[in-house]
Design a protein around this motif. Structure first.
Motif, PDB file in Angstrom:
ATOM      1  N   VAL A  13       0.869  -1.169   0.000  1.00 31.28           N
ATOM      2  CA  VAL A  13       0.000   0.000   0.000  1.00 31.28           C
ATOM      3  C   VAL A  13       0.906   1.219   0.000  1.00 31.28           C
ATOM      4  O   VAL A  13       1.805   1.331   0.843  1.00 31.28           O
ATOM      5  N   ALA A  14       0.704   2.125  -0.964  1.00 32.51           N
ATOM      6  CA  ALA A  14       1.598   3.273  -1.126  1.00 32.51           C
ATOM      7  C   ALA A  14       0.828   4.585  -1.084  1.00 32.51           C
ATOM      8  O   ALA A  14      -0.296   4.687  -1.576  1.00 32.51           O
ATOM      9  N   GLU A  30       7.571  13.233   0.981  1.00 32.41           N
ATOM     10  CA  GLU A  30       7.550  12.039   1.824  1.00 32.41           C
ATOM     11  C   GLU A  30       6.682  10.988   1.157  1.00 32.41           C
ATOM     12  O   GLU A  30       5.634  11.292   0.593  1.00 32.41           O
ATOM     13  N   GLN A  31       7.131   9.743   1.237  1.00 25.77           N
ATOM     14  CA  GLN A  31       6.303   8.654   0.731  1.00 25.77           C
ATOM     15  C   GLN A  31       6.445   7.462   1.656  1.00 25.77           C
ATOM     16  O   GLN A  31       7.421   7.349   2.392  1.00 25.77           O
ATOM     17  N   PHE A  68      -0.722   8.850   7.747  1.00 26.09           N
ATOM     18  CA  PHE A  68      -1.116  10.055   7.010  1.00 26.09           C
ATOM     19  C   PHE A  68      -2.589  10.322   7.309  1.00 26.09           C
ATOM     20  O   PHE A  68      -3.475   9.712   6.698  1.00 26.09           O
ATOM     21  N   SER A  69      -2.851  11.235   8.216  1.00 25.78           N
ATOM     22  CA  SER A  69      -4.225  11.482   8.669  1.00 25.78           C
ATOM     23  C   SER A  69      -5.135  12.016   7.564  1.00 25.78           C
ATOM     24  O   SER A  69      -6.353  11.929   7.664  1.00 25.78           O
ATOM     25  N   GLN A  70      -4.549  12.565   6.484  1.00 24.80           N
ATOM     26  CA  GLN A  70      -5.369  13.115   5.400  1.00 24.80           C
ATOM     27  C   GLN A  70      -5.965  12.030   4.506  1.00 24.80           C
ATOM     28  O   GLN A  70      -6.823  12.313   3.682  1.00 24.80           O
TER      29      GLN A  70
END
Length: 105
Positions: free
Chosen positions: A6-7, A13-14, A40-42
């Motif tokens: 899962v990306a 940043e990744q 990543f909360s977004q």
């Protein structure tokens, strides 16, 4: 069990998370199991568009994963790509016209 990735990527940043899932797992289920939304909360797995190796998928809740697949969660576009290209072309044209005027003087 199979392994999928899962990306998610931001400009600076990744993160790619490998996750073990049951055969027959959907892309949506793999995203939830990866817990990437905690990093990543977004990320909104219910609404964010997703793809597999750069190819958009219509319904992540129905797309069955295969071993080695990479699910990509897409961010909203900041600008319309066509509009951005048109602006760059107009800027380049204006720059060339200015250079032409400068050499004619």
């Amino acid at each position: 069990m199979i392994t999928v990735e899962v990306a998610y990527a931001l400009p600076h940043e990744q993160k790619i998370i490998a996750v073990q899932v049951e055969e027959g797992c959907t892309a949506y289920e793999a995203v939830i199991k990866s817990r990437i939304a905690e990093v990543f909360s977004q990320i909104d797995p219910e609404n964010d568009p997703m793809g597999i190796f750069g190819k958009a998928i219509k319904d992540p809740k129905k797309e069955i994963m295969k071993a080695g697949d990479r699910i990509e969660i897409y961010r909203p576009l900041i600008a319309d790509p066509k509009e951005a290209r048109a602006k760059r072309a107009a800027k380049l044209k204006a720059q060339k016209e200015k250079e032409a005027q400068d050499t004619d003087s």
